[in-house]
Design an enzyme around this catalytic site. Sequence first.
Site, PDB file in Angstrom:
ATOM      1  N   THR A 242     -24.560  10.127 -39.675  1.00  0.00           N
ATOM      2  CA  THR A 242     -25.830   9.400 -39.776  1.00  0.00           C
ATOM      3  C   THR A 242     -26.277   8.893 -38.409  1.00  0.00           C
ATOM      4  OG1 THR A 242     -26.796   7.361 -40.651  1.00  0.00           O
ATOM      5  CG2 THR A 242     -24.416   7.371 -40.422  1.00  0.00           C
ATOM      6  N   ASP A 243     -27.581   8.699 -38.277  1.00  0.00           N
ATOM      7  CA  ASP A 243     -28.103   8.116 -37.023  1.00  0.00           C
ATOM      8  C   ASP A 243     -27.653   6.669 -36.852  1.00  0.00           C
ATOM      9  OD1 ASP A 243     -29.707   6.949 -39.000  1.00  0.00           O
ATOM     10  OD2 ASP A 243     -31.617   7.440 -38.046  1.00  0.00           O
ATOM     11  N   GLU A 244     -27.189   6.043 -37.947  1.00  0.00           N
ATOM     12  CA  GLU A 244     -26.817   4.619 -37.864  1.00  0.00           C
ATOM     13  C   GLU A 244     -25.611   4.385 -36.948  1.00  0.00           C
ATOM     14  OE1 GLU A 244     -26.992   2.280 -41.400  1.00  0.00           O
ATOM     15  OE2 GLU A 244     -28.667   3.414 -42.193  1.00  0.00           O
TER      16      GLU A 244
ATOM     17  N   TYR B 254     -20.684  -0.173 -42.805  1.00  0.00           N
ATOM     18  CA  TYR B 254     -20.990   1.223 -43.168  1.00  0.00           C
ATOM     19  C   TYR B 254     -21.057   2.103 -41.924  1.00  0.00           C
ATOM     20  CZ  TYR B 254     -23.940   5.301 -43.973  1.00  0.00           C
ATOM     21  OH  TYR B 254     -24.442   6.583 -43.972  1.00  0.00           O
TER      22      TYR B 254
ATOM     23  N   LYS C  49     -18.617   5.190 -40.532  1.00  0.00           N
ATOM     24  CA  LYS C  49     -19.101   6.548 -40.256  1.00  0.00           C
ATOM     25  C   LYS C  49     -18.793   6.925 -38.799  1.00  0.00           C
ATOM     26  CE  LYS C  49     -21.214   8.945 -42.641  1.00  0.00           C
ATOM     27  NZ  LYS C  49     -20.793   9.979 -43.630  1.00  0.00           N
TER      28      LYS C  49
END
Length: 339
Positions: A125-127, A150, A154
Amino acid sequence: MKLLITGGAGFIGSNFVRYMINKYPSYQIVNLDALTYAGNLETLKDLEMNKNYKFLKGDITDRTLINKLFENEKFDYVVNFAAESHVDRSITEPNIFVATNIQGTQVLLDASKDNNIKKYLQVSTDEVYGTLGEEGYFSETTSLAPNSPYSASKAGADMLVRSYNETFGLPINITRCSNNYGPYHFPEKLIPLMVINAMKEKNLPVYGDGLNIRDWLHVEDHCQAIDLVLHKGRNGEVYNVGGNNERTNIEIVKTILNYLNKSESLIRFVTDRPGHDRRYAIDATKLREELGWEPKYTFETGIKETIKWYQDNQQWWENIISGNYQEYFEKQYGLRLEV
Ligand code: NAD
Ligand code: TDX
């Protein structure tokens, strides 16, 4: 080709299962999913009879089960979607995020390494890049600076995937996509929650000032990107995925209300999410230039189709809200298909 898709009963995984079955009718596809609250087999009802598709209930943190599965099935490719995916839940219950997202990934990496997998693809994810100010974009070389349990889990998984490539020579790719929207999105996430609440004329809770920005991509465009990276991505590389559709949350909410012809008086500004990232924006030049990826959807057409999908598929989300969807697996399969 034999493909293992983990987390294929969730939002993006189920769209990917459908995409791959349609595009590659000769591939054999195994969908392994633990069926947490986010897994929903009703989503895949139409594929149950497909002879090249098999669902198995199982947890990616279960090393014995995963080893047995890999030995039995002799997969060519592994695409890992299985994850705890909701930022708000990671704030109240971080343990399960570390277990599934990090330890589960490591179990899959070990099995992939021991069974000569042709490619392991980690859906990230970009997060993991953290947050942006008003300017700039995340590129593949942006430093990782995750801000929620989260995104930290990741990012940890991404580092393990990278290390298995460097240390053991496991062929890998990592994709880092921006926020997805589209059919079968679980109604705890912004777009489906707002669509359903607006249809029911319930309040729409907007965190903070509503000016946080997300870069929205239709799930089918994400699936196409994963397909390209799986087949053509250069070994060891990370590819960012995003369609340059930056919108503030309040713009999204107003677009939904406007399309459904509902009043903006339903909007409620509520306490902000702790550690709330202000802005995400993806630079997907590498994916576009190296692999020729082009998104099919504009945000305007994609969001209209998505809202219409929620209008046309009321039973699907009503079953989630009532909890009935979790009985579907037991009724349909009993426990016969456990690995
Ligand atoms: P989701 O929560 O809808 O689905 C996750 C699926 O994984 C569910 O079916 C769940 O049952 C399954 N699962 C959870 N724990 C498991 C375990 N221990 N073993 C086996 N299966 C398990 O998530 P999603 O939105 O479809 O996201 C899929 C992946 O894409 C995630 O890895 C997420 O980090 C990533 N991602 C999501 C977005 C987005 O906007 N939704 C954007 C970029 C990346
Ligand atoms: O009720 C809400 N009100 C609100 O204002 C909810 C659920 C969200 N929000 C805000 C928070 C975010 O700024 O809307 C934005 C989007 O929120 P989510 O739908 O929870 O998504 P986000 O936190 O951006 O993360 C999503 O995109 C990246 C996915 O859940 C992740 O799995 C993915 O990695």
